[in-house]
Write a protein that holds these residues in place. Structure first.
Motif, mmCIF file in Angstrom:
data_model
loop_
_atom_site.group_PDB
_atom_site.id
_atom_site.type_symbol
_atom_site.label_atom_id
_atom_site.label_comp_id
_atom_site.label_asym_id
_atom_site.label_seq_id
_atom_site.Cartn_x
_atom_site.Cartn_y
_atom_site.Cartn_z
ATOM 1 N N MET A 1 0.825 -1.192 0.000
ATOM 2 C CA MET A 1 0.000 0.000 0.000
ATOM 3 C C MET A 1 0.867 1.252 0.000
ATOM 4 O O MET A 1 0.529 2.232 -0.661
ATOM 5 C CB MET A 1 -0.960 -0.022 1.188
ATOM 6 N N PHE A 2 1.977 1.220 0.735
ATOM 7 C CA PHE A 2 2.858 2.383 0.754
ATOM 8 C C PHE A 2 3.560 2.560 -0.586
ATOM 9 O O PHE A 2 3.742 3.689 -1.053
ATOM 10 C CB PHE A 2 3.872 2.286 1.898
ATOM 11 N N GLY A 3 3.957 1.467 -1.227
ATOM 12 C CA GLY A 3 4.565 1.570 -2.551
ATOM 13 C C GLY A 3 3.629 2.246 -3.537
ATOM 14 O O GLY A 3 4.026 3.142 -4.291
ATOM 15 N N THR A 4 2.386 1.842 -3.528
ATOM 16 C CA THR A 4 1.385 2.449 -4.407
ATOM 17 C C THR A 4 1.190 3.922 -4.044
ATOM 18 O O THR A 4 1.127 4.781 -4.924
ATOM 19 C CB THR A 4 0.055 1.679 -4.308
ATOM 20 N N LEU A 6 3.319 5.883 -2.893
ATOM 21 C CA LEU A 6 4.495 6.628 -3.329
ATOM 22 C C LEU A 6 4.607 6.690 -4.852
ATOM 23 O O LEU A 6 5.558 7.248 -5.387
ATOM 24 C CB LEU A 6 5.758 5.999 -2.731
ATOM 25 N N GLY A 7 3.661 6.069 -5.558
ATOM 26 C CA GLY A 7 3.644 6.141 -7.010
ATOM 27 C C GLY A 7 4.322 4.987 -7.718
ATOM 28 O O GLY A 7 4.497 5.026 -8.939
ATOM 29 N N ALA A 8 4.707 3.954 -6.997
ATOM 30 C CA ALA A 8 5.358 2.797 -7.614
ATOM 31 C C ALA A 8 4.321 1.886 -8.259
ATOM 32 O O ALA A 8 3.175 1.824 -7.822
ATOM 33 C CB ALA A 8 6.148 2.015 -6.564
ATOM 34 N N GLU A 9 4.748 1.183 -9.280
ATOM 35 C CA GLU A 9 3.924 0.118 -9.852
ATOM 36 C C GLU A 9 4.322 -1.153 -9.109
ATOM 37 O O GLU A 9 5.417 -1.685 -9.302
ATOM 38 C CB GLU A 9 4.191 -0.028 -11.342
ATOM 39 N N LEU A 24 -4.127 -7.356 -4.651
ATOM 40 C CA LEU A 24 -4.691 -6.492 -5.686
ATOM 41 C C LEU A 24 -5.590 -5.419 -5.066
ATOM 42 O O LEU A 24 -5.577 -4.257 -5.501
ATOM 43 C CB LEU A 24 -5.444 -7.329 -6.722
ATOM 44 N N LYS A 25 -6.334 -5.763 -4.010
ATOM 45 C CA LYS A 25 -7.157 -4.772 -3.313
ATOM 46 C C LYS A 25 -6.293 -3.703 -2.647
ATOM 47 O O LYS A 25 -6.707 -2.556 -2.500
ATOM 48 C CB LYS A 25 -8.028 -5.440 -2.247
ATOM 49 N N MET A 26 -5.086 -4.099 -2.227
ATOM 50 C CA MET A 26 -4.181 -3.165 -1.567
ATOM 51 C C MET A 26 -3.431 -2.273 -2.556
ATOM 52 O O MET A 26 -2.661 -1.414 -2.148
ATOM 53 C CB MET A 26 -3.173 -3.929 -0.702
ATOM 54 N N GLY A 27 -3.631 -2.499 -3.850
ATOM 55 C CA GLY A 27 -3.029 -1.615 -4.842
ATOM 56 C C GLY A 27 -1.989 -2.231 -5.750
ATOM 57 O O GLY A 27 -1.472 -1.549 -6.637
ATOM 58 N N LYS A 114 2.557 10.657 8.119
ATOM 59 C CA LYS A 114 2.071 11.790 7.324
ATOM 60 C C LYS A 114 1.652 11.307 5.937
ATOM 61 O O LYS A 114 0.591 11.688 5.440
ATOM 62 C CB LYS A 114 3.159 12.858 7.225
ATOM 63 N N LEU A 115 2.476 10.473 5.309
ATOM 64 C CA LEU A 115 2.130 9.917 3.998
ATOM 65 C C LEU A 115 0.846 9.098 4.082
ATOM 66 O O LEU A 115 -0.034 9.212 3.225
ATOM 67 C CB LEU A 115 3.271 9.050 3.456
ATOM 68 N N ALA A 116 0.723 8.280 5.129
ATOM 69 C CA ALA A 116 -0.484 7.466 5.308
ATOM 70 C C ALA A 116 -1.720 8.354 5.423
ATOM 71 O O ALA A 116 -2.760 8.066 4.819
ATOM 72 C CB ALA A 116 -0.353 6.574 6.541
ATOM 73 N N ALA A 117 -1.610 9.440 6.156
ATOM 74 C CA ALA A 117 -2.745 10.354 6.312
ATOM 75 C C ALA A 117 -3.069 11.041 4.981
ATOM 76 O O ALA A 117 -4.235 11.128 4.590
ATOM 77 C CB ALA A 117 -2.444 11.389 7.389
ATOM 78 N N GLU A 118 -2.045 11.506 4.280
ATOM 79 C CA GLU A 118 -2.258 12.206 3.011
ATOM 80 C C GLU A 118 -2.853 11.301 1.933
ATOM 81 O O GLU A 118 -3.679 11.734 1.136
ATOM 82 C CB GLU A 118 -0.934 12.787 2.496
ATOM 83 N N LYS A 119 -2.425 10.048 1.896
ATOM 84 C CA LYS A 119 -2.847 9.121 0.840
ATOM 85 C C LYS A 119 -3.928 8.150 1.307
ATOM 86 O O LYS A 119 -4.287 7.230 0.586
ATOM 87 C CB LYS A 119 -1.640 8.326 0.324
ATOM 88 N N ASN A 120 -4.406 8.352 2.537
ATOM 89 C CA ASN A 120 -5.448 7.503 3.119
ATOM 90 C C ASN A 120 -5.057 6.020 3.125
ATOM 91 O O ASN A 120 -5.844 5.150 2.761
ATOM 92 C CB ASN A 120 -6.788 7.708 2.403
ATOM 93 N N VAL A 121 -3.841 5.749 3.527
ATOM 94 C CA VAL A 121 -3.383 4.370 3.676
ATOM 95 C C VAL A 121 -3.893 3.855 5.018
ATOM 96 O O VAL A 121 -3.535 4.385 6.070
ATOM 97 C CB VAL A 121 -1.838 4.264 3.616
ATOM 98 N N GLN A 122 -4.773 2.871 4.958
ATOM 99 C CA GLN A 122 -5.391 2.315 6.160
ATOM 100 C C GLN A 122 -4.808 0.935 6.464
ATOM 101 O O GLN A 122 -4.631 0.134 5.546
ATOM 102 C CB GLN A 122 -6.902 2.183 5.955
ATOM 103 N N PRO A 123 -4.536 0.633 7.721
ATOM 104 C CA PRO A 123 -3.995 -0.688 8.060
ATOM 105 C C PRO A 123 -5.047 -1.781 7.911
ATOM 106 O O PRO A 123 -6.239 -1.534 8.100
ATOM 107 C CB PRO A 123 -3.578 -0.528 9.527
#
Length: 160
Positions: A1-4, A6-9, A24-27, A114-123
């Motif tokens: 999820m963090f890779g996605t 950050l813009g990674a494929e 796949l659901k995680m990105g 901060k990245l998780a909050a900005e990109k709505n990365v949920q555990p």
């Protein structure tokens, strides 16, 4: 999820297809089961591999062979047994590197949050009562945890 985020494929490697739907659901854009021969058509394809598993039974030679020239495989999982299944010839085939992450510091943890909050990365967590701690430990031993178990203790309110 963090890779996605950050813009990674992101491509996920796993021993079987058991986690494919979740990945796949995680990105993740792609999922690859590391069954025999999985790396045959993936030579020089990846820029970075981050290993989150803490197992020493990974197909490291095959994973390393999928890296492009001069790229890295980085461990964030820490196998207790060490790495005994890597051949130096594999590293020379594409000048791949093995690396490890350091334990993050406060500044990095804040940046991650901060990245998780900005990109709505949920555990993805499984919340269990403290009384069920034995179940959580068994799930870790059985390799059936999906994906983090959190133990909570219900506290009775104090009566005045």
């Amino acid at each position: 999820m963090f890779g996605t985020a950050l813009g990674a494929e992101v491509t996920v490697f796993s021993r079987s297809d058991a986690k494919k739907e979740d990945a796949l659901k995680m990105g993740a854009k792609r999922f690859i089961a590391t069954t025999p021969g999985f790396a045959d058509d993936l030579k020089f394809e990846f820029d970075l591999i981050i290993v989150t598993a803490s197992s020493s039974r990974l197909p490291l030679d095959e994973l390393l062979s999928t890296l492009d020239v001069g790229q890295k495989l980085v461990f964030v999982g820490m196998p207790e047994e060490g790495l005994t299944n890597v051949r130096s010839q594999t590293l020379s085939g594409n000048a791949a590197s093995l690396a490890s992450s350091h334990i993050g510091n406060k500044k990095e943890a804040i940046a991650m949050l901060k990245l998780a909050a900005e990109k709505n990365v949920q555990p993805w967590i499984n919340v269990l009562q403290m009384k069920d701690a034995a179940k959580a430990i068994k799930a870790v031993e059985d390799n059936s945890v999906r994906y983090r178990s959190i133990l909570i203790q219900d506290i009775e309110p104090v009566k005045a």
